[in-house]
Design an enzyme around this catalytic site. Structure first.
Site, PDB file in Angstrom:
ATOM      1  N   HIS A  48       3.390  -8.943  -1.964  1.00  0.00           N
ATOM      2  CA  HIS A  48       4.072  -9.223  -3.223  1.00  0.00           C
ATOM      3  C   HIS A  48       4.911 -10.482  -2.971  1.00  0.00           C
ATOM      4  O   HIS A  48       5.347 -10.732  -1.846  1.00  0.00           O
ATOM      5  CB  HIS A  48       5.040  -8.108  -3.632  1.00  0.00           C
ATOM      6  CG  HIS A  48       4.418  -6.764  -3.827  1.00  0.00           C
ATOM      7  ND1 HIS A  48       4.148  -5.911  -2.776  1.00  0.00           N
ATOM      8  CD2 HIS A  48       4.035  -6.117  -4.954  1.00  0.00           C
ATOM      9  CE1 HIS A  48       3.628  -4.790  -3.248  1.00  0.00           C
ATOM     10  NE2 HIS A  48       3.541  -4.885  -4.571  1.00  0.00           N
TER      11      HIS A  48
ATOM     12  N   ASP B  31       8.060  -9.828  -1.126  1.00  0.00           N
ATOM     13  CA  ASP B  31       7.923  -9.373   0.261  1.00  0.00           C
ATOM     14  C   ASP B  31       8.099 -10.540   1.218  1.00  0.00           C
ATOM     15  O   ASP B  31       8.759 -10.427   2.243  1.00  0.00           O
ATOM     16  CB  ASP B  31       6.532  -8.778   0.528  1.00  0.00           C
ATOM     17  CG  ASP B  31       6.197  -7.616  -0.359  1.00  0.00           C
ATOM     18  OD1 ASP B  31       7.117  -6.868  -0.712  1.00  0.00           O
ATOM     19  OD2 ASP B  31       5.007  -7.461  -0.689  1.00  0.00           O
TER      20      ASP B  31
ATOM     21  N   ASP C   6      -2.033   0.027   2.742  1.00  0.00           N
ATOM     22  CA  ASP C   6      -0.787   0.207   1.998  1.00  0.00           C
ATOM     23  C   ASP C   6      -0.145   1.490   2.510  1.00  0.00           C
ATOM     24  O   ASP C   6      -0.088   2.511   1.832  1.00  0.00           O
ATOM     25  CB  ASP C   6      -1.104   0.299   0.501  1.00  0.00           C
ATOM     26  CG  ASP C   6       0.150   0.425  -0.340  1.00  0.00           C
ATOM     27  OD1 ASP C   6       1.258   0.306   0.212  1.00  0.00           O
ATOM     28  OD2 ASP C   6       0.026   0.664  -1.557  1.00  0.00           O
TER      29      ASP C   6
END
Length: 436
Positions: free
Chosen positions: A100, A103, A338
């Site tokens: 992201h 991030d 993830d």
């Protein structure tokens, strides 16, 4: 400097090895159904969990030891984190990573400052990609953490928040394109509602569709040809999220003329929260030519939240790989971890143990799935079960050449349907266990 000085490049040593920092099943060069494991799996490291996770949960603060991180949200700390990430991924042998925007890059005091920070970090990411050969599988924007997104982003009741979201996604697509990203993901962390009494559902869904079309148009304008992905996610954090499961997402895409532009990124833990199995979600997407990529993790069935644990269940990974192999792979998508280490697994070395286990679990699942497919163990069973549609009245039904009246006439003449046959569910489950 080396941030993991006690770890060498993780080798493949086979099932018999006693080395916990070695692969037992993931051999990047070994082939499965004509593809190398590296090309079939396209493993990716999730920047948010692996390099930004702290081990915090709703009941306690962070526990993870990250000696390279000073805890600040400075650009300097973010730049150091990039170097840590690429050392880790290079030693692990992961060919891809995902992020992201927030991030990798700190949010500034203004949108302009946030963009500037992102440019600085993107330059370092590009340098490291060029130096290591590691690629960006996909980028996305964090449209859920900041308080401005309390009512959602693309579905916010506040038009300025919609505009801010668009600016953030525009920049994230541009950076993804600059870094050679092969996909871009929409994950609507807060795109949903808590209370229908204060919600205009139609308007919110229309806004979300408009937002996605704007993203598609912008991608075309800058020459970004990567695959757009939509990630289903139910319940958390909103009471009802518009991207609840694969069926809801595909219905939305089809209703809004987005099927030609967007496929799905399916996550195991999200499938579970939606009341489905991962295999169900993958197959539902695959049969509609909409399976683009997966987030590989698992949840704890005794907990009702998104625990994002590393996948170690061989039964699960075999099911995933049966669908992925049937499709011929996931490219340009991949298998993205993830997943986060437990708050009790707080040492840096635990990051390696977690990823090695996940990569081995999928490699083993792939080998098992390939053996099942090679033997035709399931194909023959399924083909036989539906053989009544291969000719006669069944073939006419599938061809669309009969009506209700025709079928009524057929059954009046025949008198009774042919007897059903056993589904042999228990036998099939035993058969799968034989391969495991």
């Amino acid at each position: 400097m080396a941030y993991f000085p006690d770890v060498d490049t993780i080798p493949f040593e086979g099932p018999g090895t006693k080395n916990r920092l070695a692969f037992r099943h993931y051999d990047p060069s070994a082939t499965i159904e004509g593809q190398s494991m590296k090309d079939l799996m396209r493993f990716s490291v999730a920047y948010w969990h692996t390099f930004r996770g702290t081990g915090s949960d709703p009941f306690g603060g962070g526990t993870l030891q990250r000696p390279w991180d000073d805890g600040s949200d400075s650009v300097e700390n973010a730049l150091k984190r990039v170097d840590v990430a690429f050392e880790f991924m290079q030693k692990l042998g992961a060919p891809y990573y995902c992020f992201h925007d927030r991030d990798v890059s700190p949010e500034g005091a203004s949108l302009a400052e946030s963009h500037k920070n992102f440019d600085v970090i993107a330059k370092r990411l590009k340098e490291q990609q060029d130096a290591t050969g590691i690629k960006l599988l996909w980028g996305t924007a964090n449209l859920f953490s900041h308080p401005r997104y309390m009512h959602g982003a693309a579905t916010s009741c506040n038009a300025d928040v919609f505009a801010y979201s668009a600016a953030e996604v525009k920049k994230a697509i541009e950076i993804t394109h600059e870094l050679g990203g092969e996909n871009y993901v929409f994950w609507g962390g807060r795109e949903g509602y808590m209370n229908l009494f204060n919600t205009n559902m139609k308007r919110e869904l229309d806004h979300l569709a408009r937002f996605m079309h704007m993203a598609v148009d912008h991608a075309k304008s800058i020459g970004f040809t990567g695959q757009f992905l939509f990630e289903p996610k139910p319940k958390e954090p909103t009471k009802h999220q518009y991207d609840f499961d694969a069926a809801a997402c595909l219905n939305f895409l089809r209703a809004n003329d987005l099927m030609d532009h967007v496929k799905l990124n399916i996550e195991t833990n999200h499938a579970t929260l939606a009341g489905h199995t991962m295999m169900h979600e993958l197959e539902y997407a695959r049969i509609q030519n909409a399976l683009g990529s997966i987030d590989a993790n698992t949840g704890d069935l005794l907990l009702g939240w998104d625990t994002d644990q590393f996948p170690t269940d061989i039964y699960l990974t075999t099911q995933c790989m049966l669908v992925i192999l049937e499709q011929g792979g996931l490219a340009p998508g991949g298998i993205n971890f993830d997943a986060k280490v437990r708050r009790e697994s707080f040492e840096p070395i635990d990051l390696f143990h977690a990823h090695i286990g996940g990569m081995d679990a999928f490699a083993r699942g792939a080998k098992i799935a390939a053996a099942i497919r090679a033997d035709g163990a399931l194909t023959d069973i399924v083909k036989n079960r539906y053989r009544s549609y291969d000719d006669g009245i069944g073939a006419k039904i599938e061809a669309g050449t009969v009506s209700f009246a025709d079928l009524e006439k057929y059954m009046l003449e025949k008198g009774e349907a042919d007897a059903n046959e056993s589904g042999r569910q228990e036998m099939i489950e035993n058969l799968i266990n034989d391969y495991l």
